[in-house]
Structures are given as C-alpha cells and as structure tokens.
Design a protein around this motif. Structure first.
Motif, PDB file in Angstrom:
ATOM      1  N   GLU A  37      20.424 -40.213 -26.929  1.00 26.96           N
ATOM      2  CA  GLU A  37      20.234 -38.787 -26.710  1.00 26.96           C
ATOM      3  C   GLU A  37      19.450 -38.515 -25.430  1.00 26.96           C
ATOM      4  O   GLU A  37      18.624 -39.330 -24.999  1.00 26.96           O
ATOM      5  CB  GLU A  37      19.488 -38.168 -27.889  1.00 26.96           C
ATOM      6  CG  GLU A  37      20.165 -38.401 -29.241  1.00 26.96           C
ATOM      7  CD  GLU A  37      19.418 -37.715 -30.374  1.00 26.96           C
ATOM      8  OE1 GLU A  37      19.462 -36.480 -30.439  1.00 26.96           O
ATOM      9  OE2 GLU A  37      18.785 -38.437 -31.172  1.00 26.96           O
ATOM     10  N   PRO A  39      16.548 -37.049 -23.236  1.00 22.01           N
ATOM     11  CA  PRO A  39      15.146 -36.768 -23.549  1.00 22.01           C
ATOM     12  C   PRO A  39      14.900 -35.270 -23.710  1.00 22.01           C
ATOM     13  O   PRO A  39      15.548 -34.445 -23.068  1.00 22.01           O
ATOM     14  CB  PRO A  39      14.399 -37.317 -22.322  1.00 22.01           C
ATOM     15  CG  PRO A  39      15.335 -38.324 -21.724  1.00 22.01           C
ATOM     16  CD  PRO A  39      16.711 -37.799 -21.985  1.00 22.01           C
ATOM     17  N   GLU A  40      13.976 -34.931 -24.579  1.00 21.17           N
ATOM     18  CA  GLU A  40      13.513 -33.565 -24.832  1.00 21.17           C
ATOM     19  C   GLU A  40      14.528 -32.699 -25.582  1.00 21.17           C
ATOM     20  O   GLU A  40      14.172 -31.966 -26.497  1.00 21.17           O
ATOM     21  CB  GLU A  40      13.089 -32.864 -23.531  1.00 21.17           C
ATOM     22  CG  GLU A  40      11.952 -33.563 -22.818  1.00 21.17           C
ATOM     23  CD  GLU A  40      11.532 -32.839 -21.552  1.00 21.17           C
ATOM     24  OE1 GLU A  40      12.029 -31.704 -21.310  1.00 21.17           O
ATOM     25  OE2 GLU A  40      10.714 -33.401 -20.789  1.00 21.17           O
ATOM     26  N   GLY A  42      18.105 -33.775 -26.673  1.00 17.94           N
ATOM     27  CA  GLY A  42      18.813 -34.548 -27.680  1.00 17.94           C
ATOM     28  C   GLY A  42      20.053 -33.836 -28.207  1.00 17.94           C
ATOM     29  O   GLY A  42      20.670 -33.018 -27.526  1.00 17.94           O
ATOM     30  N   SER A  68      17.569 -43.311 -33.322  1.00 21.26           N
ATOM     31  CA  SER A  68      17.635 -42.464 -32.132  1.00 21.26           C
ATOM     32  C   SER A  68      16.900 -43.114 -30.963  1.00 21.26           C
ATOM     33  O   SER A  68      15.772 -43.593 -31.100  1.00 21.26           O
ATOM     34  CB  SER A  68      17.017 -41.091 -32.405  1.00 21.26           C
ATOM     35  OG  SER A  68      16.895 -40.350 -31.197  1.00 21.26           O
ATOM     36  N   THR A  70      16.220 -42.238 -26.703  1.00 23.20           N
ATOM     37  CA  THR A  70      16.397 -41.265 -25.629  1.00 23.20           C
ATOM     38  C   THR A  70      16.564 -41.974 -24.289  1.00 23.20           C
ATOM     39  O   THR A  70      15.771 -42.845 -23.918  1.00 23.20           O
ATOM     40  CB  THR A  70      15.205 -40.298 -25.542  1.00 23.20           C
ATOM     41  OG1 THR A  70      13.983 -41.043 -25.458  1.00 23.20           O
ATOM     42  CG2 THR A  70      15.162 -39.400 -26.766  1.00 23.20           C
ATOM     43  N   ASN A  72      18.028 -40.908 -20.145  1.00 26.06           N
ATOM     44  CA  ASN A  72      18.623 -39.978 -19.183  1.00 26.06           C
ATOM     45  C   ASN A  72      19.667 -40.750 -18.381  1.00 26.06           C
ATOM     46  O   ASN A  72      19.320 -41.508 -17.476  1.00 26.06           O
ATOM     47  CB  ASN A  72      17.551 -39.399 -18.264  1.00 26.06           C
ATOM     48  CG  ASN A  72      18.116 -38.338 -17.318  1.00 26.06           C
ATOM     49  OD1 ASN A  72      19.339 -38.232 -17.130  1.00 26.06           O
ATOM     50  ND2 ASN A  72      17.252 -37.539 -16.730  1.00 26.06           N
ATOM     51  N   ASP A  78      17.302 -45.711 -16.448  1.00 20.86           N
ATOM     52  CA  ASP A  78      17.820 -45.550 -17.799  1.00 20.86           C
ATOM     53  C   ASP A  78      19.262 -46.038 -17.909  1.00 20.86           C
ATOM     54  O   ASP A  78      19.691 -46.531 -18.962  1.00 20.86           O
ATOM     55  CB  ASP A  78      17.723 -44.093 -18.235  1.00 20.86           C
ATOM     56  CG  ASP A  78      16.309 -43.709 -18.661  1.00 20.86           C
ATOM     57  OD1 ASP A  78      15.386 -44.513 -18.409  1.00 20.86           O
ATOM     58  OD2 ASP A  78      16.120 -42.625 -19.231  1.00 20.86           O
ATOM     59  N   LEU A 366      13.792 -37.297 -32.709  1.00 19.58           N
ATOM     60  CA  LEU A 366      14.296 -37.553 -31.363  1.00 19.58           C
ATOM     61  C   LEU A 366      13.516 -38.702 -30.707  1.00 19.58           C
ATOM     62  O   LEU A 366      12.299 -38.630 -30.553  1.00 19.58           O
ATOM     63  CB  LEU A 366      14.177 -36.288 -30.508  1.00 19.58           C
ATOM     64  CG  LEU A 366      14.703 -36.384 -29.075  1.00 19.58           C
ATOM     65  CD1 LEU A 366      16.187 -36.722 -29.053  1.00 19.58           C
ATOM     66  CD2 LEU A 366      14.438 -35.083 -28.313  1.00 19.58           C
ATOM     67  N   GLY A 367      14.237 -39.777 -30.363  1.00 19.72           N
ATOM     68  CA  GLY A 367      13.619 -40.924 -29.702  1.00 19.72           C
ATOM     69  C   GLY A 367      12.735 -41.761 -30.608  1.00 19.72           C
ATOM     70  O   GLY A 367      11.958 -42.596 -30.123  1.00 19.72           O
ATOM     71  N   ASN A 370      12.860 -45.660 -29.911  1.00 21.49           N
ATOM     72  CA  ASN A 370      12.855 -46.156 -28.528  1.00 21.49           C
ATOM     73  C   ASN A 370      12.208 -47.540 -28.417  1.00 21.49           C
ATOM     74  O   ASN A 370      12.806 -48.486 -27.898  1.00 21.49           O
ATOM     75  CB  ASN A 370      12.106 -45.175 -27.613  1.00 21.49           C
ATOM     76  CG  ASN A 370      12.945 -43.958 -27.257  1.00 21.49           C
ATOM     77  OD1 ASN A 370      14.071 -43.812 -27.731  1.00 21.49           O
ATOM     78  ND2 ASN A 370      12.402 -43.078 -26.432  1.00 21.49           N
TER      79      ASN A 370
END
Length: 386
Positions: A37, A39-40, A42, A68, A70, A72, A78, A366-367, A370
């Motif tokens: 997803e 970042p921020e 998602g 999940s 995150t 970019n 990334d 979200l994230g 990671n």
C-alpha cells in the motif's frame, strides 16, 4: 491442519473491492497475502464509513488473513525493496489502468526477469486491449456495456441497479481467483510464469448464459426488459407482495412445483399455463398478486410449509443473519480483533470437506507488517544483509 495455499505468496497492490475480495479468497485458504500500500493513504477502503475502530467495516470484512506493507513505488529505494519482494512471490495482483505499472518500470516484462515463475494478474474494467482499455469505470458501467443493465427492472420502468456489484465480484474477483489458481497449477508443471488479463466487462458477459445463447441462435429475438424467463417474464418466477407489505418469492419453474403452488393459492386453472405467452403471463401475475395480497407473509409461509413449490420469504439483511440455515452454515462468524474487540465477519462460502478456513490474522493496520516483512527479506538497520 495445513491449508491448500500455504507456501503461496501473493503481493496485492489492489484497493477497494474486486482485488481485495480475490485476495481474500486466496488468504482464507492459506496464501500469504501482503497488501502493498501507498504510505499514509493505503487502500481507500480503509477510510470509508461506518468505521469500526479506526477502519471501515468494509475494509475489515475484506482484509482478514492479510499483512500490510507500505511502499512508495514511485521512489527508487522503495522500488528496490519491492523487487526483492517480487523475487519471493508467486502471484502479483494489481488493478491499475493498463500501462501504469509499465510507466513505473514495474510491468510484467520487467518483473518476470526477477521472478520467472511470477503469475501476474491484472484486473481492469475493460481489459488490457481494445478501444475502451483506458476508460475509467465502475460496476454500473460494466453492467451497462454488457447489456445486463438494460434487462434489469420492470417492463415499463427504467433499468434497475443491482444491490450487489456483479461486475466487481463476479466478473472481476472470481475470474481473477480462478485464473490465479489455474496458473498456479500450470506453473508447477511448466516452471513458467503467466500474465492474466481480467476484464470485468468480459467476466460479466460470460455470466449471461441464460440470455445470450438464445439471442445468438435467433438474432431477431431481442429480449425486452421484464420479459426474460428468469427476469419477470413468467408468473412462476416472480416476487409478490403480501397483505402486510412483505414479499414472497416464487421460483416454481418446473411443472411439479408450479402445480403445487397453484393448488395452495387456489388457482388450479393456471396449472396448464406454465409456459403461456407473455401477455397471459402478465394477466396471471396480476391475479396472483391480488391473491397473495389477501394474507400476511407469515400466513403464506404456514400454508406452504412442507410443500415443494420453491416459495421463500424475501428476508431483510438482518433476518438473513438470524436465519437458522445461515446460522447452521456459520456464514457469519464472530472473531476477536485486537484493535476493536469482538466483530462479525462474513465467512468464506467455500466448504471443502476436512478443510477449515479460519481467521488466522486480523485485518492489518496500514503498514503494520513493515518491519516483519523487511526482516524476512533480509533488511536490517543500515541496509540489505543478503
């Protein structure tokens, strides 16, 4: 007990409904689904209403058993992490417009050089090719182009929008899941990856099995709204209003069911008219509607109890949840979520004897994974350790 898709890793770049529903089916059967997803932001579905805790009820329903991460994908650093992730993956699922991943330098031709066995599945509205390929669209648009929407509704009314997303789920998610499973089997034989081109319009058209064959055989016989056998054209396949403003559905297509139905409602003269022309069907429907309107839903259900007539109550969603058949089949299951407490999930409908799909992971923040996934890839503070 191991699950059938354990050991299969799926990178899911999709958002909202079609892709997440597809990856949900895979995750429930053991696949390691990683939501990649932005970042921020998602998956946009996270932020809809109503919310349960800090995420939407829809997101929670679609994203159990997933992790999940995150990234970019417009940033070089990334992208490098993403390519390392691709090397560990069996399947990549995305739903961007055709060409988006290529412009990022992450299209199928590039990714298969890093993972030759990669199954790359793209879900789009109209497919990777053709004059509509770059057009935006939602479920309603796919149904419009397919001809299905034209046939929805009553003869003298405007087309009616279905309550569920036929194109997103039936034309997109299910077709993608089947394509992925078939490709997993093929890769095991050949060792070569696949590109799966899923068009939601194509998928919807393929569902028109009770409509298109007759039309293709007799091109002059164009069906009209409300005149199809299974779309209001027959009195034996219709919804009727009861005295208490509820509804009774009748699916008495076979003669034995139709006979039983007519006998219970006192319309024996209709028994031999099961396959009558459209005009007579309309007349019968009017008389049946009047007859059904004489009693409440509860009264009709009592009269039809034990009678083989394919007669059912039209339940509200809440009544469905409490229905004894649904409860017995455990289609709504309570689970404990560490962020929001006990919540209810729509269970997986595929029941394989001896295999129990269960909710192994809560829907991710979200994230949330990671660090966990980067560690699996060999990343440590200061760089990549492999």
């Amino acid at each position: 007990m191991s699950l059938p898709l354990e050991g299969i890793r799926v990178l899911d770049l999709t958002r909202l409904l079609p892709g997440p529903y597809c990856s949900l089916l895979l995750a429930d059967f053991g696949a390691d689904v990683i939501k990649v997803e932005a970042p921020e932001v998602g998956d946009y579905a996270r932020w809809g209403e109503p919310k349960v805790g800090n995420q939407s009820a829809l997101f929670l329903s679609l994203n159990r058993n997933k992790r999940s991460m995150t990234l970019n994908l417009k940033e070089q650093e990334d992208q490098a992490i993403f390519l390392e992730l691709v090397k560990t993956a069996d399947v990549l699922l995305e739903s961007f417009r055709p060409g988006v991943m290529d412009r990022l330098g992450l299209g199928y031709e590039e990714l298969k050089m890093h993972q030759p066995k990669l199954i790359y599945c793209a879900i789009t509205g109209y497919g990777q090719t053709g004059p509509l390929a770059q057009e935006p669209g939602h479920d309603l648009n796919f149904l419009s182009y397919s001809g299905i929407l034209h046939l929805q509704g009553s003869p003298n009314g405007k087309p009616m929008i279905p309550s569920v997303q036929i194109g997103d789920l039936g034309g997109g998610a299910l077709m993608a899941a089947i394509g992925i499973l078939v490709s997993i089997m093929d890769v095991q034989k050949t060792g070569k990856g696949k590109f799966i081109d899923i068009s939601m319009l194509d998928g919807v058209i393929s569902w028109m099995q009770t409509i298109l064959p007759d039309l293709l055989a007799k091109t002059e016989n164009v069906p009209n709204r409300g005149e199809l056998m299974l779309n209001g054209g027959k009195a034996a396949y219709e919804v009727y209003r009861t005295k208490d403003e509820r509804y009774l559905s009748v699916g008495a297509l076979e003669f034995k069911f139709w006979k039983n139905f007519c006998e219970v409602i006192g319309k024996e003269s209709f028994i031999r008219q099961l396959d009558a022309p459209v005009e007579l069907q309309r007349q019968m429907k009017e008389e049946i509607e009047e007859k059904i309107g004489e009693k409440t839903l509860k009264e009709w259900l009592f009269l039809f109890e034990g009678i083989d007539a394919c007669v059912s109550p039209v339940l509200t969603p809440q009544e469905m949840i409490d229905n004894e058949q649904v409860v017995h089949r455990k289609m709504i299951e309570k689970v404990d979520d560490p962020y929001v407490g006990v919540i209810q999930h729509i269970n997986n409908p595929i029941k394989v004897l001896g295999e129990k799909t269960n909710i192994r992971r809560h829907p991710p923040q979200l994230g949330e994974h990671n660090k966990e996934i980067l560690k699996e890839l060999g990343y440590v503070k200061g760089g990549y350790s492999r």
